[in-house]
Design a protein around this motif. Sequence first.
Motif, short mmCIF file in Angstrom:
data_model
loop_
_atom_site.label_atom_id
_atom_site.label_comp_id
_atom_site.label_asym_id
_atom_site.label_seq_id
_atom_site.Cartn_x
_atom_site.Cartn_y
_atom_site.Cartn_z
N ASN A 149 0.83 -1.21 0.00
CA ASN A 149 0.00 0.00 0.00
C ASN A 149 0.87 1.26 0.00
OD1 ASN A 149 -2.49 1.40 0.09
ND2 ASN A 149 -2.24 1.73 2.29
N THR A 150 0.62 2.15 -0.94
CA THR A 150 1.26 3.47 -0.95
C THR A 150 0.23 4.58 -0.83
OG1 THR A 150 1.22 3.54 -3.38
CG2 THR A 150 3.22 2.66 -2.34
N ASP A 151 -1.05 4.20 -0.69
CA ASP A 151 -2.13 5.18 -0.61
C ASP A 151 -2.31 5.63 0.85
OD1 ASP A 151 -4.25 6.79 -1.43
OD2 ASP A 151 -5.73 5.20 -1.08
N TYR A 152 -1.25 6.22 1.39
CA TYR A 152 -1.30 6.69 2.77
C TYR A 152 -0.20 7.71 3.00
CZ TYR A 152 2.96 4.22 4.20
OH TYR A 152 4.26 3.81 4.33
N SER A 153 -0.36 8.50 4.03
CA SER A 153 0.69 9.43 4.45
C SER A 153 0.52 9.68 5.94
CB SER A 153 0.60 10.76 3.69
OG SER A 153 1.47 11.71 4.27
N THR A 154 1.51 9.27 6.74
CA THR A 154 1.43 9.53 8.17
C THR A 154 1.69 11.00 8.46
OG1 THR A 154 3.73 8.84 8.35
CG2 THR A 154 2.07 7.22 8.89
N GLY A 155 2.46 11.66 7.59
CA GLY A 155 2.75 13.07 7.79
C GLY A 155 1.54 13.95 7.56
N TYR A 156 0.73 13.61 6.53
CA TYR A 156 -0.45 14.40 6.19
C TYR A 156 -1.74 13.76 6.68
CZ TYR A 156 2.70 17.01 3.13
OH TYR A 156 3.74 17.78 2.64
N GLN A 157 -1.64 12.67 7.43
CA GLN A 157 -2.79 11.94 7.96
C GLN A 157 -3.76 11.55 6.84
OE1 GLN A 157 -4.37 12.59 11.89
NE2 GLN A 157 -3.01 14.33 12.24
N HIS A 158 -3.22 11.05 5.76
CA HIS A 158 -4.04 10.50 4.68
C HIS A 158 -4.20 9.01 4.92
CE1 HIS A 158 -5.69 9.66 0.76
NE2 HIS A 158 -4.68 8.84 0.48
N ASN A 159 -5.43 8.57 5.14
CA ASN A 159 -5.73 7.18 5.51
C ASN A 159 -4.96 6.75 6.76
OD1 ASN A 159 -7.55 6.90 3.42
ND2 ASN A 159 -6.06 6.00 2.01
N GLN A 160 -4.74 7.69 7.63
CA GLN A 160 -4.09 7.44 8.92
C GLN A 160 -4.72 8.37 9.96
OE1 GLN A 160 -0.30 5.80 9.12
NE2 GLN A 160 -1.63 4.72 7.70
N LYS A 161 -4.84 7.89 11.17
CA LYS A 161 -5.14 8.73 12.32
C LYS A 161 -3.92 8.71 13.23
CE LYS A 161 -9.57 9.67 11.52
NZ LYS A 161 -10.07 11.05 11.32
N LEU A 162 -3.78 9.76 14.03
CA LEU A 162 -2.69 9.80 14.99
C LEU A 162 -3.27 9.81 16.40
CD1 LEU A 162 -0.04 12.30 13.53
CD2 LEU A 162 0.19 9.83 13.82
N LEU A 163 -2.90 8.82 17.18
CA LEU A 163 -3.34 8.73 18.57
C LEU A 163 -2.24 9.29 19.46
CD1 LEU A 163 -5.45 7.54 20.62
CD2 LEU A 163 -3.97 5.51 20.71
N PHE A 164 -2.57 10.33 20.25
CA PHE A 164 -1.59 10.90 21.18
C PHE A 164 -1.75 10.21 22.52
CE2 PHE A 164 0.05 14.17 24.13
CZ PHE A 164 1.32 14.33 23.57
N LEU A 165 -0.71 9.50 22.94
CA LEU A 165 -0.77 8.69 24.14
C LEU A 165 0.56 8.73 24.87
CD1 LEU A 165 -2.44 6.56 25.78
CD2 LEU A 165 -1.42 4.81 24.30
N ASN A 166 0.53 9.13 26.13
CA ASN A 166 1.73 9.16 26.97
C ASN A 166 2.88 9.95 26.32
OD1 ASN A 166 0.43 7.51 28.88
ND2 ASN A 166 1.10 5.65 27.83
#
Length: 353
Positions: free
Chosen positions: A223-240
């Motif tokens: 899969n290349t249809d994602y971007s952690t930097g731009y939150q494309h098909n990704q969520k970011l969980l802030f924890l600890n």
Amino acid sequence: MGKIQTNLRLITICFFISISCFSQNDEKSKKIGKVSNLFKSTSVLEVQMIYSNRDLKKLTNDSTYLDVNLAYLDKDSLRSLPVRVRARGNFRRKNCYFSPVKIKLKKEHTKKTLFKGNKELKLVLPCLKEKNTNDNVIKELLAYKLYEVVSPYHFKTRLLDFTLSEPKGKKVQEHRIKAFFIEDMDVLEDRFGGKTMKRNVHPLQQDSLNSIRNSFFQYMIGNTDYSTGYQHNQKLLFLNGHSIPIPYDFDMSGLCDVSYSVVSQIDGLVLPLESVTQRLYRGFQRSGATMELIRDEFLQNQENMMAIMEDHKSYFENDDEFQISKKYILEFFNIISDPAKFKSEILDKSRTK
């Protein structure tokens, strides 16, 4: 002897990245919050709904929903509750017959039901009415199930036998298809006591081990249809104090290899790929010891992942589709188990920007 050498190598790696190792052990030892009853079972849930695909696409948006009923089979009895639905996903809304659905539920309606504790759900449906439409759904579901092995921070899913009764003038067209529910991010937040991050965070500033696991996983399913930097098909969980990527939407992956798939172009970047089945590692450069640690994690989980594949074999209508999917995942393990291939295909392809 081989097992002893492997253990010695892991001990050596953990020595050099002891803080990360201890952090990861702490993460795994933490008690995970409750999972709602809807997602506790692995059985296939029978669900029925009535709505027009045309109306769903034309009459709904981020704030406008249709009022419908959701019926489901509960202990041999058909139960029903009112829900609100809208179409989601820009690409699928434009290109698919069945649009993915966002479902809203009210607490007062879900009391004493299987859906208690869920305020919102995503409903994943096939895109097109075609030969392998149900197998495509199972392949995408498999991606979610494989990620459950990779990371405790994942979306829960539930496979459905879904019946959509679609009004067509004076007639009603019945679609019997495979589908699945995905839990909402709010429920995932509650399970871990974290919060969703709204701002973008560069992958190198995210939790290193979980960021690399995500990159390995995306490479595994092609899969290349994602971007952690731009939150494309990704969520970011802030924890600890750490940001942890939570991936979703895998239909454009090589594992799924659907008829409508295209090589992704995120933020205008054209990737050197001719087909979605070609793999390209999109993770960033990290220390060699950290990369080796995640590599060993995946290799140690190979048996578990292949068992999950076998567990879902019976859901495939076309055995050839299952065998192709199985071979595709095995190709990944062949790459990371070979030191030369691991270096040339992953380490040497790691991004610097």
